[in-house]
Design a protein around this motif. Structure first.
Motif, PDB file in Angstrom:
ATOM      1  N   PHE A 150      30.773  36.381  46.324  1.00 60.48           N
ATOM      2  CA  PHE A 150      30.378  37.637  46.982  1.00 60.48           C
ATOM      3  C   PHE A 150      29.506  38.382  45.981  1.00 60.48           C
ATOM      4  O   PHE A 150      29.947  38.641  44.859  1.00 60.48           O
ATOM      5  CB  PHE A 150      31.589  38.497  47.342  1.00 60.48           C
ATOM      6  CG  PHE A 150      32.433  37.929  48.446  1.00 60.48           C
ATOM      7  CD1 PHE A 150      31.903  37.750  49.723  1.00 60.48           C
ATOM      8  CD2 PHE A 150      33.758  37.589  48.232  1.00 60.48           C
ATOM      9  CE1 PHE A 150      32.680  37.226  50.753  1.00 60.48           C
ATOM     10  CE2 PHE A 150      34.543  37.075  49.256  1.00 60.48           C
ATOM     11  CZ  PHE A 150      34.000  36.889  50.516  1.00 60.48           C
ATOM     12  N   VAL A 165      34.427  34.449  43.680  1.00 60.99           N
ATOM     13  CA  VAL A 165      35.825  34.841  43.913  1.00 60.99           C
ATOM     14  C   VAL A 165      36.700  33.589  43.876  1.00 60.99           C
ATOM     15  O   VAL A 165      37.795  33.589  43.320  1.00 60.99           O
ATOM     16  CB  VAL A 165      35.944  35.579  45.261  1.00 60.99           C
ATOM     17  CG1 VAL A 165      37.392  35.736  45.657  1.00 60.99           C
ATOM     18  CG2 VAL A 165      35.269  36.926  45.175  1.00 60.99           C
ATOM     19  N   GLY A 215      47.723  37.418  42.277  1.00 58.75           N
ATOM     20  CA  GLY A 215      47.594  38.863  42.139  1.00 58.75           C
ATOM     21  C   GLY A 215      46.658  39.449  43.177  1.00 58.75           C
ATOM     22  O   GLY A 215      45.885  38.729  43.819  1.00 58.75           O
ATOM     23  N   SER A 216      46.735  40.761  43.310  1.00 60.43           N
ATOM     24  CA  SER A 216      45.887  41.453  44.269  1.00 60.43           C
ATOM     25  C   SER A 216      44.418  41.202  43.937  1.00 60.43           C
ATOM     26  O   SER A 216      44.021  41.282  42.774  1.00 60.43           O
ATOM     27  CB  SER A 216      46.187  42.945  44.176  1.00 60.43           C
ATOM     28  OG  SER A 216      46.294  43.460  45.455  1.00 60.43           O
ATOM     29  N   GLY A 217      43.646  40.871  44.942  1.00 68.31           N
ATOM     30  CA  GLY A 217      42.208  40.690  44.742  1.00 68.31           C
ATOM     31  C   GLY A 217      41.813  39.341  44.164  1.00 68.31           C
ATOM     32  O   GLY A 217      40.644  39.108  43.858  1.00 68.31           O
ATOM     33  N   CYS A 218      42.777  38.413  44.033  1.00 63.17           N
ATOM     34  CA  CYS A 218      42.435  37.125  43.414  1.00 63.17           C
ATOM     35  C   CYS A 218      41.786  36.158  44.402  1.00 63.17           C
ATOM     36  O   CYS A 218      41.346  35.080  44.016  1.00 63.17           O
ATOM     37  CB  CYS A 218      43.665  36.484  42.783  1.00 63.17           C
ATOM     38  SG  CYS A 218      44.774  35.750  43.986  1.00 63.17           S
ATOM     39  N   GLY A 219      41.746  36.515  45.671  1.00 62.77           N
ATOM     40  CA  GLY A 219      41.023  35.668  46.626  1.00 62.77           C
ATOM     41  C   GLY A 219      41.898  34.953  47.641  1.00 62.77           C
ATOM     42  O   GLY A 219      41.439  34.027  48.316  1.00 62.77           O
ATOM     43  N   LYS A 220      43.140  35.402  47.820  1.00 67.00           N
ATOM     44  CA  LYS A 220      44.054  34.730  48.752  1.00 67.00           C
ATOM     45  C   LYS A 220      43.554  34.826  50.196  1.00 67.00           C
ATOM     46  O   LYS A 220      43.488  33.832  50.908  1.00 67.00           O
ATOM     47  CB  LYS A 220      45.463  35.335  48.651  1.00 67.00           C
ATOM     48  CG  LYS A 220      46.058  35.285  47.267  1.00 67.00           C
ATOM     49  CD  LYS A 220      47.447  35.894  47.215  1.00 67.00           C
ATOM     50  CE  LYS A 220      47.496  37.371  47.559  1.00 67.00           C
ATOM     51  NZ  LYS A 220      46.806  38.242  46.592  1.00 67.00           N
ATOM     52  N   SER A 221      43.220  36.066  50.610  1.00 67.15           N
ATOM     53  CA  SER A 221      42.756  36.241  51.992  1.00 67.15           C
ATOM     54  C   SER A 221      41.434  35.508  52.204  1.00 67.15           C
ATOM     55  O   SER A 221      41.190  34.955  53.283  1.00 67.15           O
ATOM     56  CB  SER A 221      42.582  37.722  52.327  1.00 67.15           C
ATOM     57  OG  SER A 221      43.825  38.381  52.242  1.00 67.15           O
ATOM     58  N   THR A 222      40.601  35.506  51.170  1.00 69.74           N
ATOM     59  CA  THR A 222      39.325  34.788  51.269  1.00 69.74           C
ATOM     60  C   THR A 222      39.584  33.304  51.502  1.00 69.74           C
ATOM     61  O   THR A 222      38.953  32.682  52.367  1.00 69.74           O
ATOM     62  CB  THR A 222      38.508  35.004  49.973  1.00 69.74           C
ATOM     63  OG1 THR A 222      38.312  36.412  49.798  1.00 69.74           O
ATOM     64  CG2 THR A 222      37.174  34.303  50.034  1.00 69.74           C
ATOM     65  N   ARG A 251      40.621  32.809  55.024  1.00 73.18           N
ATOM     66  CA  ARG A 251      39.493  32.927  55.957  1.00 73.18           C
ATOM     67  C   ARG A 251      38.591  31.694  55.913  1.00 73.18           C
ATOM     68  O   ARG A 251      38.003  31.315  56.919  1.00 73.18           O
ATOM     69  CB  ARG A 251      38.704  34.206  55.656  1.00 73.18           C
ATOM     70  CG  ARG A 251      39.514  35.474  56.000  1.00 73.18           C
ATOM     71  CD  ARG A 251      38.801  36.738  55.595  1.00 73.18           C
ATOM     72  NE  ARG A 251      37.591  36.932  56.351  1.00 73.18           N
ATOM     73  CZ  ARG A 251      36.562  37.677  55.941  1.00 73.18           C
ATOM     74  NH1 ARG A 251      36.624  38.281  54.781  1.00 73.18           N
ATOM     75  NH2 ARG A 251      35.498  37.807  56.691  1.00 73.18           N
ATOM     76  N   GLU A 281      50.154  37.911  54.290  1.00 72.77           N
ATOM     77  CA  GLU A 281      51.118  38.940  53.878  1.00 72.77           C
ATOM     78  C   GLU A 281      52.052  39.341  55.026  1.00 72.77           C
ATOM     79  O   GLU A 281      52.105  40.517  55.394  1.00 72.77           O
ATOM     80  CB  GLU A 281      50.388  40.191  53.374  1.00 72.77           C
ATOM     81  CG  GLU A 281      49.384  39.935  52.275  1.00 72.77           C
ATOM     82  CD  GLU A 281      50.020  39.806  50.900  1.00 72.77           C
ATOM     83  OE1 GLU A 281      51.261  39.885  50.807  1.00 72.77           O
ATOM     84  OE2 GLU A 281      49.264  39.604  49.932  1.00 72.77           O
ATOM     85  N   HIS A 303      52.543  37.916  48.174  1.00 68.92           N
ATOM     86  CA  HIS A 303      52.919  38.120  46.782  1.00 68.92           C
ATOM     87  C   HIS A 303      54.329  38.671  46.677  1.00 68.92           C
ATOM     88  O   HIS A 303      54.739  39.165  45.643  1.00 68.92           O
ATOM     89  CB  HIS A 303      51.895  38.948  45.992  1.00 68.92           C
ATOM     90  CG  HIS A 303      51.432  40.186  46.656  1.00 68.92           C
ATOM     91  ND1 HIS A 303      50.122  40.571  46.662  1.00 68.92           N
ATOM     92  CD2 HIS A 303      52.093  41.103  47.354  1.00 68.92           C
ATOM     93  CE1 HIS A 303      50.009  41.694  47.339  1.00 68.92           C
ATOM     94  NE2 HIS A 303      51.194  42.042  47.755  1.00 68.92           N
TER      95      HIS A 303
HETATM   96  N1  LIG Z   1      33.329  40.238  52.689  1.00 68.76           N
HETATM   97  C1  LIG Z   1      33.369  40.523  51.388  1.00 68.76           C
HETATM   98  N2  LIG Z   1      32.305  41.024  50.745  1.00 68.76           N
HETATM   99  C2  LIG Z   1      32.334  41.287  49.416  1.00 68.76           C
HETATM  100  N3  LIG Z   1      33.405  41.114  48.640  1.00 68.76           N
HETATM  101  C3  LIG Z   1      34.522  40.618  49.224  1.00 68.76           C
HETATM  102  C4  LIG Z   1      34.568  40.307  50.623  1.00 68.76           C
HETATM  103  N4  LIG Z   1      35.810  39.835  50.909  1.00 68.76           N
HETATM  104  C5  LIG Z   1      36.489  39.867  49.753  1.00 68.76           C
HETATM  105  N5  LIG Z   1      35.734  40.328  48.746  1.00 68.76           N
HETATM  106  C6  LIG Z   1      36.135  40.473  47.334  1.00 68.76           C
HETATM  107  O1  LIG Z   1      36.723  39.265  46.939  1.00 68.76           O
HETATM  108  C7  LIG Z   1      37.843  39.489  46.115  1.00 68.76           C
HETATM  109  C8  LIG Z   1      39.052  38.799  46.700  1.00 68.76           C
HETATM  110  O2  LIG Z   1      39.411  39.452  47.901  1.00 68.76           O
HETATM  111  P1  LIG Z   1      40.639  38.971  48.780  1.00 68.76           P
HETATM  112  O3  LIG Z   1      40.753  39.920  49.912  1.00 68.76           O
HETATM  113  O4  LIG Z   1      40.472  37.526  49.096  1.00 68.76           O
HETATM  114  O5  LIG Z   1      41.829  39.150  47.751  1.00 68.76           O
HETATM  115  P2  LIG Z   1      43.402  39.002  47.992  1.00 68.76           P
HETATM  116  O6  LIG Z   1      43.906  38.048  46.959  1.00 68.76           O
HETATM  117  O7  LIG Z   1      43.683  38.682  49.408  1.00 68.76           O
HETATM  118  O8  LIG Z   1      43.919  40.469  47.615  1.00 68.76           O
HETATM  119  P3  LIG Z   1      45.173  41.321  48.203  1.00 68.76           P
HETATM  120  O9  LIG Z   1      46.403  40.741  47.556  1.00 68.76           O
HETATM  121  O10 LIG Z   1      44.902  42.702  47.700  1.00 68.76           O
HETATM  122  O11 LIG Z   1      45.156  41.199  49.692  1.00 68.76           O
HETATM  123  C9  LIG Z   1      37.986  40.991  45.968  1.00 68.76           C
HETATM  124  O12 LIG Z   1      37.384  41.378  44.773  1.00 68.76           O
HETATM  125  C10 LIG Z   1      37.222  41.522  47.151  1.00 68.76           C
HETATM  126  O13 LIG Z   1      36.676  42.786  46.870  1.00 68.76           O
END
Ligand SMILES: Nc1ncnc2c1ncn2[C@@H]1O[C@H](COP(=O)(O)OP(=O)(O)OP(=O)(O)O)[C@@H](O)[C@H]1O
Ligand SMILES: [Mg+2]
Length: 286
Positions: free
Chosen positions: A24, A29, A48-55, A58, A176, A209
């Protein structure tokens, strides 16, 4: 097949993530992630939060595509499918989003009926029966007439699950599922996730988490950190790691700290060595 896979037969993975890189704004990520999910197992993805799990989730469901590498579901590369192919695939899996993602203007029953009305030729009476069965499976049969605004957080999760299972999916993805719920409600949702896997034989991918929840439901677990999967294995291996003394190996101790929720360890040390101290001492100005 790796030896840490749940089943002793040699089934093909239902999901295969192959050397995936996702960026991104130029920042990776996910930076070379590979993961296989086998039929009927519950794979928990932690980090951890923001490590890319939801990505990662998806990418697995084809709502995002990798910059490098591939994601396969049922042996097909998602990036090679056209829209019709992706739509057909989407009927074979269900997703429980964090919020439940219900349509607020529709009753609970209507929410669950929607995918059945859209994607099957079933008549109204049959759909009504199906909706009752799905709501019964999540313990909400008596709430069919309620509107989403009249549901508690836990009920919304259940309702979202009823909708996710409407079309009898082969795979269920959960992002989650127990976030924001009290411990008892959270344990009830975990029980539902286990029921879906146990009674319906669904393959499950759960991002969480919440460690109590992870250890309750997982067959295998994967730990995501700094864009990579630093450990994947059976639940028992992660339990052993959680309960062992410090190993001296940074990556292993990092997983251990995460599993234990310790306030000191490699994760904290890393945070301290970046960010704030550098900001204060770096003298970069504004
Ligand atoms: N569409 C997007 N555009 C730009 N950056 C993105 C996008 N989606 C996610 N990110 C970035 O990618 C990183 C990982 O996001 P993601 O949502 O996958 O984390 P996560 O592990 O699911 O976090 P959480 O535990 O807080 O849900 C974050 O820094 C987020 O800001
Ligand atoms: Mg997330």
């Amino acid at each position: 097949m790796p030896e840490n896979v749940t089943d002793h037969a040699a089934p093909q993975p239902v999901i295969r993530v192959l050397d995936v890189v996702k960026r991104f704004g130029g920042l990776a990520v996910l930076d070379g992630v590979s993961l296989e999910v086998y039929p009927g197992e519950t794979m928990v993805i932690m980090g951890g939060s923001g490590c890319g799990k939801s990505t990662l989730l998806r990418l697995m469901i084809g709502s995002l595509f990798p910059d490098e590498g591939h994601v396969q579901m049922f042996g097909r590369n998602l990036d090679e499918l056209d829209d019709a192919g992706l739509d057909a695939l989407r009927l074979r899996f269900g997703i429980l989003f964090q919020s439940g993602a219900l349509f607020n203007s529709m009753s609970l029953g209507e929410n669950v009926a929607l995918p059945l009305a859209e994607h099957t030729d079933l008549d109204r009476e049959t759909i009504e029966i199906m909706v009752k069965i799905k709501l019964e499976q999540v313990g909400l049969r008596e709430a069919a007439e309620r509107m989403p605004a009249q549901l508690s957080g836990g009920m919304k999760k259940r309702a979202g699950l009823a909708r996710a299972i409407a079309l009898d999916p082969e795979i269920l993805f959960y992002d989650e599922p127990s976030a924001g719920l009290d411990p008892v409600t959270s344990a009830e949702i975990d029980q539902l996730i286990m029921d879906m896997a146990g009674k319906l034989g669904v393959t499950s991918v759960v991002v969480t988490h919440e460690m109590d929840s992870a250890f309750r439901i997982a067959d295998r677990m994967a730990m995501l950190d700094a864009g990579r999967i630093i450990k994947v294995g059976r639940r028992s291996e992660f339990e052993a790691l959680r309960d062992c003394p410090l190993t001296g190996d940074e990556e292993t101790d990092l997983v251990r700290q995460f599993l234990r929720g310790d306030s000191e360890g490699p994760i904290t040390a890393r945070r301290l060595s970046t960010g704030y101290e550098r900001d204060i001492l770096g003298g970069a100005g504004f």
